[in-house]
Design an enzyme around this catalytic site. Structure first.
Site, short mmCIF file in Angstrom:
data_model
loop_
_atom_site.label_atom_id
_atom_site.label_comp_id
_atom_site.label_asym_id
_atom_site.label_seq_id
_atom_site.Cartn_x
_atom_site.Cartn_y
_atom_site.Cartn_z
N LEU A 88 1.80 0.81 3.42
CA LEU A 88 0.96 -0.32 3.77
C LEU A 88 1.79 -1.59 3.71
CD1 LEU A 88 -2.23 0.49 1.61
CD2 LEU A 88 -1.93 0.89 4.07
N ASP A 89 1.43 -2.57 4.53
CA ASP A 89 2.06 -3.88 4.43
C ASP A 89 1.88 -4.44 3.02
OD1 ASP A 89 2.64 -3.71 7.11
OD2 ASP A 89 1.01 -5.04 7.75
N ARG A 90 2.78 -5.33 2.63
CA ARG A 90 2.73 -5.90 1.29
C ARG A 90 1.37 -6.53 0.99
NH1 ARG A 90 4.04 -11.06 -0.70
NH2 ARG A 90 4.59 -11.05 -2.92
N THR A 128 -1.53 -5.80 2.26
CA THR A 128 -2.66 -4.90 2.46
C THR A 128 -2.91 -4.08 1.20
OG1 THR A 128 -2.13 -4.75 4.81
CG2 THR A 128 -3.61 -3.09 3.92
#
Length: 297
Positions: free
Chosen positions: A133-135, A137
């Site tokens: 996941l993106d940082r 998210t």
């Protein structure tokens, strides 16, 4: 890791074909042969050319996994949603990177998992990140505990059998309660981080359903059919409805939110060793719950 599989066919079958039907790659079969793995029937060594007879049990011992590049373990505890001998599924908080990077070298989720493995005394401490996941998210993240499990789940990612569903809060009111966004995505010019929709980009498909309409925003449920970098954020920015808090894609600041209003709420996949489908859910975190309350005032 040791597996015992009984062959239930009606006629003889080679060990190679039997294992390939269970998702074992040619690369892993070579590693079993040359790097300390074992294949046995009735406690006797066999090769991939051996013909299994109906009713026989094949024992497979996976080889030890080579040590990976040095990774500094973190002592930060995990929020575990599911764990067994093959998979670890955790609830990732926002503002923690999935993997260490130059800007965030310490306390990534991979480092937290390594620290957990060490505290538990697990023999295999190699990190197999299946879904990242993106940082900014939050939500469900899946790690495999050995290379074979990683291979099987990577195949499900490619075929779409592994499904990730998100909740997002986007600016404004959407024209359609349900839609499929299909713009291809590529790296934005002159930026290492930012993405954009453009001809010549990689195919991307985002499907969404409106959950509820707020005074100035909309809560949507999203299913990713592909997994491009920043896909959800880029697609909603493209249609003029960026995620709240997503400053990289012109999302508005609201309610003190310091990250994109995006949460991986559900992960669904076929567990190849339990032979059943698992559905893992993550509740909406506190900051997004507060944002919803702020938006409804």
């Amino acid at each position: 890791m040791i597996f015992n599989w009984q062959y239930l066919g009606d006629s003889k079958q080679s060990v190679r074909k039997f294992l390939q039907q269970r998702g074992m790659s040619r690369t892993l079969l070579k590693k079993i042969k040359f790097y300390g793995g074992q294949l046995q029937v009735a406690k006797m060594p066999v090769t991939v050319k051996t013909m299994l007879r109906p009713g026989q049990t094949l024992t497979v011992k996976l080889p030890p996994e080579p040590a990976q590049a040095p990774l500094t373990p973190s002592g930060t505890p995990l929020q575990i949603l599911w764990e067994d001998a093959h998979f670890l599924i955790i609830d990732k908080p926002a503002q923690v990177a999935s993997l260490p990077a130059h800007a965030h070298p310490l306390d990534s989720m991979a480092q937290r998992v390594l620290g957990y493995y060490q505290r538990q005394g697990y023999t295999n401490q190699v990190i197999h990140l299946v879904t990242r996941l993106d940082r900014g998210t939050s939500g469900v993240m899946l790690f495999a505990k050995h290379a074979f499990a990683h291979t099987l789940l990577a195949q499900q990612l490619q075929t779409g059998r592994l499904k990730k569903n998100y909740l997002a809060i986007v600016r404004g009111h959407l024209a359609s309660q349900h839609n499929r966004l299909t713009w291809p995505i590529k790296r934005a010019p002159h930026s290492f981080i930012k993405r954009t929709t453009a001809v010549g980009g990689r195919t991307a498909l985002t499907e969404y359903w409106q959950v509820s309409q707020l005074p100035t925003a909309t809560l949507v449920r999203i299913h990713l059919h592909t997994g491009r970098t920043h896909q959800i954020r880029v697609h909603f920015a493209t249609i003029g409805h960026p995620l709240l808090g997503d400053q990289l894609y012109a999302g508005p600041k609201v309610g003190g939110l310091s990250r994109p209003a995006l949460h991986c709420a559900q992960l669904k996949f076929y567990h190849p060793f339990l032979k059943r489908t698992l559905t893992i859910n993550s509740p909406l975190p506190t900051d997004l719950q507060q944002l919803l309350r702020f938006e409804t005032k």
